[in-house]
Design a protein around this motif. Sequence first.
Motif, mmCIF file in Angstrom:
data_model
loop_
_atom_site.group_PDB
_atom_site.id
_atom_site.type_symbol
_atom_site.label_atom_id
_atom_site.label_comp_id
_atom_site.label_asym_id
_atom_site.label_seq_id
_atom_site.Cartn_x
_atom_site.Cartn_y
_atom_site.Cartn_z
ATOM 1 N N GLU A 85 -77.258 48.047 132.522
ATOM 2 C CA GLU A 85 -77.157 46.779 133.250
ATOM 3 C C GLU A 85 -77.892 45.628 132.568
ATOM 4 O O GLU A 85 -77.829 44.493 133.037
ATOM 5 C CB GLU A 85 -77.662 46.947 134.675
ATOM 6 N N HIS A 103 -83.030 42.245 139.994
ATOM 7 C CA HIS A 103 -81.914 43.012 140.562
ATOM 8 C C HIS A 103 -82.470 44.120 141.442
ATOM 9 O O HIS A 103 -83.282 44.932 140.993
ATOM 10 C CB HIS A 103 -81.095 43.588 139.413
ATOM 11 N N HIS A 105 -81.663 47.106 144.796
ATOM 12 C CA HIS A 105 -80.670 48.008 145.402
ATOM 13 C C HIS A 105 -81.091 48.273 146.854
ATOM 14 O O HIS A 105 -81.407 49.402 147.201
ATOM 15 C CB HIS A 105 -80.662 49.358 144.701
ATOM 16 N N HIS A 179 -73.749 48.439 145.703
ATOM 17 C CA HIS A 179 -74.709 48.591 144.604
ATOM 18 C C HIS A 179 -75.964 47.749 144.845
ATOM 19 O O HIS A 179 -77.035 48.310 145.048
ATOM 20 C CB HIS A 179 -73.965 48.207 143.319
HETATM 21 ZN ZN LIG Z 1 -78.226 48.319 139.620
#
Ligand SMILES: [Zn+2]
Length: 215
Positions: A85, A103, A105, A179
């Motif tokens: 990613e 980022h 989750h 996600h």
């Molecule tokens: Zn991720």
Amino acid sequence: MKKKQNIRSSTPGLAAALAETGRDFHARGWALGTSGNFSVVLRRDPLRLLITASGLDKSSLRPAHFLQIDAEGRVLGGRGKPSAEAFLHVAVACARRPGAILHTHSVWSTLLSQLHADRGGLALSGYEMLKGLEGVKTHEHREWLPILDNSQDIPALASEVKSALHANPAAHGFLVRGHGLYTWGDDLDQARRHIEILEFLLEVAGRIRSEAPRR
Ligand SMILES: [Zn+2]
């Protein structure tokens, strides 16, 4: 708003701040296990990112767990390999020119990105907390978070990210279906604030679906 940090801060200092950010996000349930990744822009041209190495438990992140990579994902410093990613971070760095990209989750971003995927995005409006997003002055603001289909074809997903950011220039973040959430900021403090604000708003949006009286 006063900036406590900028992209000219020292690399060791930024690695320590990113590690602390990751441990904090783990403690708050937004980056459990090895999920999530965090980066700061060390240099713009040519691009150099300081980013989480792959496969590390976010409860025990340390400054040594961050790598320096270029725009092709090549490791220029540090141990380990970058997450696949990392290319999504590169896509955001090129499209928005931020100082930091984060980022998570979380449960709420995972759940709502599934529920709203058919509409292509999720609208957040009417909440005072929207004013925590940079440039937003009123609760009447409508924040549109685009939702992209998840994929293990990361170059294709990175291309989708670029298109979504181009099509939604006012967006402060985006969701990947089933996600999680990506957001960014001019510096790490601002990006952290955006995670806190958006995670709060996603939880509200999720809870209101189940707690509002049915008619
Ligand atoms: Zn991720």
